[in-house]
Design a protein around this motif. Structure first.
Motif, short mmCIF file in Angstrom:
data_model
loop_
_atom_site.label_atom_id
_atom_site.label_comp_id
_atom_site.label_asym_id
_atom_site.label_seq_id
_atom_site.Cartn_x
_atom_site.Cartn_y
_atom_site.Cartn_z
N ARG A 173 -3.57 -2.05 -13.77
CA ARG A 173 -3.66 -3.48 -13.58
C ARG A 173 -3.48 -3.80 -12.10
NH1 ARG A 173 0.51 -7.45 -16.60
NH2 ARG A 173 -0.17 -6.09 -18.32
N ILE A 174 -4.40 -4.57 -11.55
CA ILE A 174 -4.27 -5.06 -10.19
C ILE A 174 -3.65 -6.45 -10.27
CG2 ILE A 174 -5.45 -5.53 -8.01
CD1 ILE A 174 -7.78 -3.81 -9.05
N SER A 175 -2.48 -6.62 -9.69
CA SER A 175 -1.74 -7.88 -9.80
C SER A 175 -1.61 -8.54 -8.44
CB SER A 175 -0.35 -7.63 -10.40
OG SER A 175 -0.45 -7.05 -11.69
N LEU A 176 -1.48 -9.86 -8.47
CA LEU A 176 -1.42 -10.65 -7.25
C LEU A 176 -0.26 -11.64 -7.34
CD1 LEU A 176 -2.73 -11.60 -4.57
CD2 LEU A 176 -4.20 -13.08 -5.93
N LEU A 177 0.53 -11.69 -6.28
CA LEU A 177 1.63 -12.65 -6.17
C LEU A 177 1.31 -13.62 -5.05
CD1 LEU A 177 4.56 -13.60 -6.83
CD2 LEU A 177 5.35 -11.96 -5.10
N GLY A 178 1.31 -14.93 -5.38
CA GLY A 178 1.04 -15.95 -4.38
C GLY A 178 2.32 -16.45 -3.75
N LEU A 179 2.68 -15.89 -2.60
CA LEU A 179 3.89 -16.34 -1.91
C LEU A 179 3.74 -17.77 -1.42
CD1 LEU A 179 4.92 -13.20 0.18
CD2 LEU A 179 5.90 -14.01 -1.97
N ASP A 283 -4.18 -6.87 11.47
CA ASP A 283 -5.39 -7.68 11.62
C ASP A 283 -5.56 -8.67 10.48
OD1 ASP A 283 -6.08 -6.44 13.98
OD2 ASP A 283 -7.32 -4.92 12.99
N GLN A 284 -4.82 -8.50 9.39
CA GLN A 284 -4.90 -9.40 8.23
C GLN A 284 -3.48 -9.81 7.84
OE1 GLN A 284 -7.79 -10.43 7.33
NE2 GLN A 284 -9.03 -8.94 8.43
N PRO A 285 -2.81 -10.60 8.67
CA PRO A 285 -1.40 -10.90 8.44
C PRO A 285 -1.15 -11.84 7.26
CG PRO A 285 -2.23 -12.17 10.30
CD PRO A 285 -3.32 -11.22 9.92
N GLN A 286 -2.20 -12.29 6.60
CA GLN A 286 -2.03 -13.18 5.46
C GLN A 286 -1.80 -12.43 4.15
OE1 GLN A 286 -4.88 -12.46 6.91
NE2 GLN A 286 -6.45 -12.08 5.38
N ALA A 287 -1.93 -11.10 4.18
CA ALA A 287 -1.84 -10.32 2.94
C ALA A 287 -0.95 -9.10 3.13
CB ALA A 287 -3.23 -9.89 2.48
N ALA A 288 -0.33 -8.69 2.03
CA ALA A 288 0.47 -7.47 2.01
C ALA A 288 0.14 -6.67 0.76
CB ALA A 288 1.96 -7.79 2.05
N MET A 289 0.30 -5.35 0.84
CA MET A 289 0.06 -4.48 -0.29
C MET A 289 1.39 -3.86 -0.74
SD MET A 289 -3.08 -5.10 -0.01
CE MET A 289 -3.91 -5.89 1.37
N GLN A 290 1.76 -4.09 -1.98
CA GLN A 290 2.94 -3.44 -2.55
C GLN A 290 2.57 -2.02 -2.92
OE1 GLN A 290 6.44 -4.40 -3.53
NE2 GLN A 290 6.21 -2.17 -3.48
N ASP A 291 3.17 -1.07 -2.23
CA ASP A 291 2.87 0.34 -2.48
C ASP A 291 3.96 0.91 -3.38
OD1 ASP A 291 1.67 2.83 -2.33
OD2 ASP A 291 1.41 2.78 -0.17
N ARG A 322 3.60 -15.43 7.62
CA ARG A 322 2.18 -15.72 7.46
C ARG A 322 1.59 -15.08 6.20
NH1 ARG A 322 -0.71 -14.36 13.07
NH2 ARG A 322 -2.50 -15.19 11.90
N VAL A 323 2.33 -14.16 5.58
CA VAL A 323 1.82 -13.51 4.37
C VAL A 323 1.79 -14.51 3.22
CG1 VAL A 323 2.24 -11.73 2.63
CG2 VAL A 323 2.57 -11.20 5.06
N GLN A 324 0.62 -14.68 2.64
CA GLN A 324 0.43 -15.60 1.53
C GLN A 324 0.26 -14.89 0.19
OE1 GLN A 324 -2.86 -18.24 2.39
NE2 GLN A 324 -2.27 -18.41 4.55
N ARG A 325 -0.26 -13.66 0.23
CA ARG A 325 -0.59 -12.94 -0.99
C ARG A 325 -0.08 -11.51 -0.92
NH1 ARG A 325 -4.61 -16.22 0.43
NH2 ARG A 325 -5.61 -14.66 1.79
N VAL A 326 0.41 -11.02 -2.07
CA VAL A 326 0.85 -9.63 -2.19
C VAL A 326 0.11 -9.01 -3.37
CG1 VAL A 326 2.79 -8.05 -2.52
CG2 VAL A 326 3.14 -10.22 -1.30
N TYR A 327 -0.55 -7.87 -3.12
CA TYR A 327 -1.30 -7.17 -4.15
C TYR A 327 -0.53 -5.91 -4.58
CZ TYR A 327 -5.31 -9.89 -2.35
OH TYR A 327 -6.16 -10.89 -1.94
N THR A 328 -0.70 -5.53 -5.84
CA THR A 328 -0.09 -4.28 -6.29
C THR A 328 -0.89 -3.69 -7.44
OG1 THR A 328 2.01 -3.21 -6.87
CG2 THR A 328 1.50 -5.29 -7.99
N TRP A 329 -0.79 -2.38 -7.63
CA TRP A 329 -1.49 -1.63 -8.68
C TRP A 329 -0.46 -0.91 -9.53
CZ3 TRP A 329 -3.52 -3.09 -4.25
CH2 TRP A 329 -4.89 -3.32 -4.12
N ASN A 330 -0.59 -1.01 -10.86
CA ASN A 330 0.32 -0.31 -11.78
C ASN A 330 -0.44 0.17 -13.00
OD1 ASN A 330 2.08 -2.88 -10.66
ND2 ASN A 330 3.25 -0.98 -10.66
N ALA A 331 -0.13 1.38 -13.45
CA ALA A 331 -0.71 1.87 -14.69
C ALA A 331 -0.33 0.94 -15.84
CB ALA A 331 -0.21 3.29 -14.98
N GLU A 332 -1.27 0.68 -16.74
CA GLU A 332 -1.00 -0.22 -17.85
C GLU A 332 0.12 0.28 -18.76
OE1 GLU A 332 -1.56 -3.11 -19.00
OE2 GLU A 332 -3.09 -3.88 -17.68
#
Length: 363
Positions: A173-179, A283-291, A322-332
């Motif tokens: 599942r690709i999930s998104l958090l709107g900060l 270069d894209q300070p509006q987004a972060a990736m949860q690893d 400036r980060v508005q969105r955080v993305y993450t990937w997790n096995a279902e």
């Protein structure tokens, strides 16, 4: 159309732009950015050619290979990741084709070249990933993975993989958090601190792990390769040591990525019990990736996973406003981590398919 309708050749990876292979590499960089913009509808995953090139440089743990169709303006590419210190039975492949060239056999030609390259290395397993928008309604055709958990739309990327003989082993599942939508981090953080008790302390750093923690941190990175659900993917334990940690950190920094790391220390043993990572592209300070997020099994049951994620997200809000969105990937099937994400406000934004092909098996 015949698989070999498009001759494919290896493109050298230049050490810096301007050297041999630059034109082909720039074509690949364009394809990567255009694909990400089509999928996400924004520039959150866009990287400059210089940043992409830094990420393509060889490391002790692995190297990359670029395969391009012959011609001056290639409409497709395949990128191979070849592990060198572990998982030397496998290669990971990413095939991309410009929409204008869909249906021409270019993707199949690139994949066939990738298979031949993998077989020439004496390796028998090819891994791949597809990304998909949200699964359509109940009457639409879907695919279930070998794990039996989750599903993907039977769209063109999935059909392409199936037709090539790949097996869908796992759905992520690709999930998104709107900060920027008022995500509540402070409340869950306070609750997690209370649940964790007095036996644990947080450690944070950006980029380079402190020398006093790096050995423990390497052990956590290695355990991440075994403790995260992998379905039936033939992926063995990765070999992480201090040298590999430092090499990985340097590569991320060269690619313009800042790593915000948070670890939790077991005070009784004075060792790290878990960690989490957030990555921000300068270069894209509006987004972060949860690893990675990992808590060692012996320390589970103390809300440390929630503590790590909320503490690092709170730090992200304070240090990178400036980060508005955080993305993450997790096995279902990773229900525990998905519940943590859902409690924090993450919502499904898409799906990833983890595919595997054992070379030599009939298509």
């Amino acid at each position: 159309m015949d698989f070999r309708a498009h001759p494919v050749q290896e493109n050298p990876i230049p050490r810096q732009l301007g050297e041999a292979g630059t034109d082909g590499f720039l074509a690949l960089a364009r394809l990567v950015n255009e694909r990400n913009r089509r999928f996400w509808g924004n520039t959150d995953f866009e990287e400059s050619p210089e940043a992409q090139l830094a990420g393509m440089q060889p490391r002790k743990a692995g190297r990359r290979v670029i395969l391009l169709p012959e011609g001056t303006s290639p409409a497709g590419a395949a990128v191979l990741i070849v592990p060198l210190t572990d998982n030397t039975h496998a290669v990971w492949v990413d095939v991309m084709v410009d929409p204008a060239a869909w249906g021409t056999g270019l993707g199949r030609s690139l994949l066939r070249a990738a298979e031949e390259y993998t077989a020439a290395l004496g390796r028998g397993v090819l891994e791949a990933e597809t990304e998909h928008t949200l699964v359509p309604g109940p009457d639409a055709a879907t695919l279930r993975p070998a794990t039996g958990v989750g599903e993907l739309p039977a769209d063109s990327p999935a059909r392409f993989a199936q037709a090539a003989g790949f097996v869908l082993e796992q759905v992520e599942r690709i999930s998104l958090l709107g900060l920027d939508q008022g995500a509540d981090i402070a409340g869950p953080l306070a609750q997690a601190r209370e649940a964790a008790g007095e036996g644990y302390a947080l450690e944070t750093w950006t980029g380079r792990c402190p020398d006093t923690l790096v050995s423990d941190y390497a052990r956590l990175r290695q355990r991440m390769s075994t403790d995260a659900p992998m379905g039936n993917l033939e992926w063995e334990e990765e070999a992480w040591d201090v040298e590999r940690v430092r090499e990985s950190e340097a590569a991320q920094a060269a690619a313009g990525v800042d790593l915000l790391c948070c670890a939790v220390r077991d005070l009784s043993a004075d060792t790290l019990a878990g960690h989490t990572i957030l990555a921000v592209n300068r270069d894209q300070p509006q987004a972060a990736m949860q690893d990675d997020t990992l808590v060692l099994r012996a320390h589970r049951g103390h809300s440390l996973g929630m503590l790590l994620k909320t503490a690092n997200l709170r730090r992200l809000q304070q240090e990178r406003p400036r980060v508005q969105r955080v993305y993450t990937w997790n096995a279902e099937e990773n229900r525990h981590m998905l519940r943590i994400n859902e409690a924090l406000g993450f919502r499904a934004a898409g799906w990833g398919g983890q595919w595997q092909k054992r070379l030599g098996q009939a298509k």
